[in-house]
Design an enzyme around this catalytic site. Sequence first.
Site, PDB file in Angstrom:
ATOM      1  CB  THR A 385      -0.890  -0.128   1.259  1.00 47.99           C
ATOM      2  OG1 THR A 385      -1.633  -1.321   1.111  1.00 47.99           O
ATOM      3  CG2 THR A 385      -1.801   1.010   1.520  1.00 47.99           C
ATOM      4  CB  THR A 403      -4.046  -0.259  -0.870  1.00 51.34           C
ATOM      5  OG1 THR A 403      -3.579  -1.602  -0.972  1.00 51.34           O
ATOM      6  CG2 THR A 403      -5.552  -0.275  -0.682  1.00 51.34           C
ATOM      7  CB  SER A 456      -9.132  -1.143   4.475  1.00 55.71           C
ATOM      8  OG  SER A 456      -7.846  -0.586   4.442  1.00 55.71           O
ATOM      9  N   GLY A 479      -0.463  -3.678   5.101  1.00 54.49           N
ATOM     10  CA  GLY A 479      -1.521  -4.593   5.529  1.00 54.49           C
ATOM     11  C   GLY A 479      -1.915  -4.324   6.977  1.00 54.49           C
TER      12      GLY A 479
HETATM   13  N1  GLY Z   1      -5.058  -3.908   1.293  1.00 52.58           N
HETATM   14  C1  GLY Z   1      -4.613  -3.643   2.579  1.00 52.58           C
HETATM   15  C2  GLY Z   1      -5.615  -2.918   3.412  1.00 52.58           C
HETATM   16  O1  GLY Z   1      -6.412  -2.177   2.868  1.00 52.58           O
HETATM   17  O2  GLY Z   1      -5.647  -3.092   4.591  1.00 52.58           O
END
Ligand code: GLY
Length: 575
Positions: A385, A403, A456, A479
């Site tokens: 991200t 992201t 998310s 993440g």
């Molecule tokens: N794709 C990672 C998040 O949005 O947490």
Amino acid sequence: MAAAALIGLGAAIPLDRLAQGPAIPSRIPATFPRTWAYGTASHATFAPHAMVASNNRLAAEVGAEIMEQGGNAIDAAVATGFALAVTFPEAGNLGGGGYMVIRMADGRVAALDYRETAPLAATRDMYVGANGKLTGESVIGPRASGVPGAVAGMLEAHRRYGVLPVAKVLAPAIRLASEGFIVDSTFFRSLSGDKYRIEGFAGKSVFFPDGVPPQIGSRLRQPQLARTIGLISDSGAVVFYRGSIADSIVAEMRRDGGLITKADLGRYRPVWREPIRSSYRGYSLITMPPSSSGGITVTETLNILEAYGPAAPFGTAERVHAVASASQRAFVDRNSKLGDPAFVGVPLSTLTSKSYARSVAKSISRDHADPTTRVASRMREGNETTHWSVVDPSGNAVATTSTLNDLYGSGVYVSGGGFFLNDEMDDFTTQPGTPNMFGLIQGEANSIAPGKRMLSAISPTIVLDPGGSLLLVTGARGGPRIISATSQIILNVIDHRMSLADALSAPRLHHQALPDSIRLEAGGFDPAVIARLRAMGHYVYELNSGIAAAASVIRVKGGYEGMDDPRSHGGAVGF
Ligand code: GLY
């Protein structure tokens, strides 16, 4: 004057308040173990007026350039976002989505949810194969993509808060795409590492023209992407969601069995939300509500720690135990109770309340760990991200994170459009009880449904000092570890009074409830501390990779400091 304050009618006024307005809390140099990689090498950038910090330096330069042309923080954040799609395609994007938290200097606050949505044809068990196991289609290929929100979101932020014409804001990204930029060793390594993901799709001809990435030192031009951003600049988001770019996205889907249709694109809308407003030891936090879990989980973690009591010194077993145990409990709530508020009831006021945090804090023992259910770990290292933080000369501030999920998203590259599509569908509960790519085991609240936003961990956050003045703009990539990094940077600044450089460089820990373990950045914690944590009953292991990567701006005496994380390769640019 010898004293550091003027004594008025019974009130002491700190000198730095007289010199430049609100008081600046003093900072205390941190000490880290000698084995720690980022001990003393890192430093922040200072500038008196304005600052952009980003995981990519070229994009940060664009943001600063826009503010020097009279743009505000929102113009700069949008310009940086489009530039990231060009110079940082591993995570910067047009084909993904994100979240933005805004605080204007006049005190107005806003939160924009530009997260992707599940296509209308998506179904709860679409990634479970006939054998009952996950097929892997949620992480690579066209069925992994949610309906992108980045273009609509950035233009909506600009529409409501920007001051420069959109053509001016997007001009630097168009220039970087058409004239190109120099490939450095970081970008070369990034492309090489994800060749397997990219080469199966149309991006191969751009990023692996002769089977290898463009040479270090060569100029990478992206004419298709320049044309796409040019069309957006001329016609707005409509060309992306209903016009020729939408046609290109749908054609790409049709080639390989993807789900996104013109109807999906046509109905996509970013959503303005009320930011979460909370406090920590007298400081105020403005952070992102669901559909991201980030703001709730950061808030709950900090509230539990506030209720737990005064902070033990940084790096001690007592402090690691407290932070990890608070994080473990906040993640239990996150993983089981949160989802898109348009689809599930989210207990936001409970989870962010001080009384709830007090009751949770009571469950933390001072000297032993409490196990979450033990499960096998499929945890991978996530850094896919990208976050950027901006403060403009008026004091307006933006924290925003965007992201594609994995690096280069689903790998699917829109021919004719010049950009990657996300693999955000993997952030849903693809199969209850089964870990996703981050090892997160999530519940029914985050199950797949048509039009739903996947949960998310993105946590853009703005911190005000006890006087209500802007102090810190932060957030991270990585993440679920985004939540840990963001919380710990705030703890480092408030509890440990670290400078920005120390707060970002400090070794981090991560506990996401399941797998039931504390991950520590290797070399950052004394062996005696690790032994003590193990004696308390924690399962501890050391990670050789970094826990997330933040890009932050802090107000200091006479201006701002900005910094990209030492775990990353970006930069901060100000004036
Ligand atoms: N794709 C990672 C998040 O949005 O947490």
